[in-house]
Write an enzyme that holds these catalytic residues in place. Sequence first.
Site, PDB file in Angstrom:
ATOM      1  N   HIS A  12       0.883  -1.188   0.000  1.00 18.17           N
ATOM      2  CA  HIS A  12       0.000   0.000   0.000  1.00 18.17           C
ATOM      3  C   HIS A  12       0.907   1.220   0.000  1.00 18.17           C
ATOM      4  CE1 HIS A  12      -3.862   2.108   1.374  1.00 18.17           C
ATOM      5  NE2 HIS A  12      -2.951   3.063   1.157  1.00 18.17           N
ATOM      6  N   HIS A  14       1.757   5.266  -1.695  1.00 20.18           N
ATOM      7  CA  HIS A  14       1.408   6.454  -2.480  1.00 20.18           C
ATOM      8  C   HIS A  14       2.677   7.039  -3.085  1.00 20.18           C
ATOM      9  CE1 HIS A  14      -2.747   6.699  -0.973  1.00 20.18           C
ATOM     10  NE2 HIS A  14      -2.237   6.156   0.123  1.00 20.18           N
ATOM     11  N   ARG A  16       2.388   9.410  -5.689  1.00 18.43           N
ATOM     12  CA  ARG A  16       2.037  10.745  -6.224  1.00 18.43           C
ATOM     13  C   ARG A  16       2.442  10.904  -7.680  1.00 18.43           C
ATOM     14  NH1 ARG A  16      -1.082  10.846  -1.862  1.00 18.43           N
ATOM     15  NH2 ARG A  16      -0.127  11.694   0.006  1.00 18.43           N
ATOM     16  N   ASN A  40      -5.054   7.397  -6.040  1.00 20.94           N
ATOM     17  CA  ASN A  40      -5.747   8.645  -5.693  1.00 20.94           C
ATOM     18  C   ASN A  40      -4.970   9.875  -6.147  1.00 20.94           C
ATOM     19  OD1 ASN A  40      -3.823   8.057  -3.658  1.00 20.94           O
ATOM     20  ND2 ASN A  40      -4.931   9.240  -2.124  1.00 20.94           N
ATOM     21  N   LYS A  95      -9.033  -0.219  -6.031  1.00 15.57           N
ATOM     22  CA  LYS A  95      -9.090   0.401  -4.701  1.00 15.57           C
ATOM     23  C   LYS A  95     -10.373   1.193  -4.532  1.00 15.57           C
ATOM     24  CE  LYS A  95      -7.669   2.206  -0.756  1.00 15.57           C
ATOM     25  NZ  LYS A  95      -6.561   3.114  -0.529  1.00 15.57           N
ATOM     26  N   HIS A 134     -10.551   1.287   1.552  1.00 18.18           N
ATOM     27  CA  HIS A 134     -10.312   2.236   2.647  1.00 18.18           C
ATOM     28  C   HIS A 134     -11.570   2.187   3.504  1.00 18.18           C
ATOM     29  CE1 HIS A 134      -8.565   6.098   4.350  1.00 18.18           C
ATOM     30  NE2 HIS A 134      -9.712   5.935   4.974  1.00 18.18           N
ATOM     31  N   HIS A 168      -4.791  -0.680   5.610  1.00 20.97           N
ATOM     32  CA  HIS A 168      -4.279   0.037   6.794  1.00 20.97           C
ATOM     33  C   HIS A 168      -5.193  -0.102   8.004  1.00 20.97           C
ATOM     34  CE1 HIS A 168      -7.031   2.928   5.083  1.00 20.97           C
ATOM     35  NE2 HIS A 168      -6.189   3.311   4.149  1.00 20.97           N
ATOM     36  N   ASP A 240       1.403   2.505   3.525  1.00 20.36           N
ATOM     37  CA  ASP A 240       0.579   3.714   3.351  1.00 20.36           C
ATOM     38  C   ASP A 240       1.463   4.947   3.435  1.00 20.36           C
ATOM     39  OD1 ASP A 240      -1.651   5.183   2.747  1.00 20.36           O
ATOM     40  OD2 ASP A 240      -2.539   5.058   4.742  1.00 20.36           O
ATOM     41  N   HIS A 244       3.490  14.344   1.656  1.00 21.65           N
ATOM     42  CA  HIS A 244       2.929  15.660   1.321  1.00 21.65           C
ATOM     43  C   HIS A 244       4.065  16.655   1.506  1.00 21.65           C
ATOM     44  CE1 HIS A 244      -1.363  14.502   1.332  1.00 21.65           C
ATOM     45  NE2 HIS A 244      -1.044  13.694   2.325  1.00 21.65           N
ATOM     46  N   ALA A 256      -3.400  14.746   5.597  1.00 16.51           N
ATOM     47  CA  ALA A 256      -3.244  13.443   6.257  1.00 16.51           C
ATOM     48  C   ALA A 256      -2.228  12.592   5.506  1.00 16.51           C
ATOM     49  CB  ALA A 256      -4.584  12.721   6.308  1.00 16.51           C
TER      50      ALA A 256
HETATM   51  O1  DOR Z   1      -3.287   9.481   5.700  1.00 23.67           O
HETATM   52  C1  DOR Z   1      -3.623   9.165   4.565  1.00 23.67           C
HETATM   53  N1  DOR Z   1      -3.049   9.701   3.486  1.00 23.67           N
HETATM   54  N2  DOR Z   1      -4.596   8.265   4.411  1.00 23.67           N
HETATM   55  C2  DOR Z   1      -5.121   7.992   3.213  1.00 23.67           C
HETATM   56  O2  DOR Z   1      -6.009   7.189   3.139  1.00 23.67           O
HETATM   57  C3  DOR Z   1      -4.647   8.680   2.007  1.00 23.67           C
HETATM   58  C4  DOR Z   1      -3.303   9.180   2.187  1.00 23.67           C
HETATM   59  C5  DOR Z   1      -2.904  10.178   1.138  1.00 23.67           C
HETATM   60  O3  DOR Z   1      -3.100   9.902  -0.042  1.00 23.67           O
HETATM   61  O4  DOR Z   1      -2.387  11.234   1.491  1.00 23.67           O
HETATM   62 ZN    ZN Z   2      -3.291   5.058   1.450  1.00 21.87          ZN
END
Ligand code: DOR
Ligand code: ZN
Length: 336
Positions: A12, A14, A16, A40, A95, A134, A168, A240, A244, A256
Amino acid sequence: MVISLQSPLDMHLHLRDEEMLDIVTPLSAETFAGGLVMPNLVPPVTTKEAVCAYRERIARARGEYTFTPYMTLFFRSDYTPAFLEEVKEEILAVKLYPAGITTNSEGGVSGFEMDELAPALEAMSDLGIPLCVHGETGGFVMDREAEFMPIYERLATRFPNLKIVMEHITTKEAVAALDRFENLYATITLHHLYITLDEVAGGLLQPHLFCKPVAKRPEDREALLKTALAAHPKVMFGSDSAPHPREKKEAPGCAAGVFTAPLALQALAQLFDEHGKLENLQAFVSDNARRIYGITPPEKEVVLEKTPWLVPEIYEGTVVPMFAGQSLAWRVVSAA
Ligand code: DOR
Ligand code: ZN
């Protein structure tokens, strides 16, 4: 002390896009043999063309490292069986996000009317495409995952041949569901094994530990830890890791996500070592995922040794990792 891991997987992840993709992809690809890449983006990854183009951007960003991006498609209830059949060869899973529940999930599912979801989910079940979820409701933030459990149960019962991965997981309720439904699986992150809500908000607010689902209670963390340390056969590591830019985290309206990719294996080794369970780490970070998803990742041997390692304060001046500036007990010696 030295250990070696064969083809660790992050199920899992990310990665970006654009500058952030270029910064974080090599940091996963350095030590992991592959990862399940979340869809996402803005806009979300909902077409075969978007999946293939994203995979190519990841391949460019990973450079010379051996790393397989296992791709996902952002669930929409209007996917047709024909479309799913066509896209199947390009993805490992689909997903599902409840609408608006987390970062870039606005286009997600807004009700869990099983009849509405059935055509797409039945097609996935027939085609053998796993569903990653999720699992949070729009309720009180600490209760969102526990409140989602009846939805997992309805999904698991109505689609008994669909592999459903509870992503998660953060609660003892989710851990318990693993043993009640044959077709429910789960990923567990690094941060939910280390922290409770106390570490996030019990003292000065720690924005770099703020994520969705939020870290829960000590008894929840204990249940997750027990399950991960035992390498429960239905549980996989999924970081996960969700980067950011610093200014989006250290801000009112903090985004988040916890960024853990570059230190995940070191911190897992530390945790499994502290609990005398290093022998189960291989299953947790690779073997269970291979069996559950039926994948054969590229070969990569990662050697770790028990020597203190200082986690960088920040990567490329942009993204702050968990444990920034702190020392972990294990370091990566080589990965090839
Ligand atoms: O904390 C998170 N950040 N939870 C998520 O489900 C998505 C993720 C994100 O893409 O930033
Ligand atoms: Zn995630």
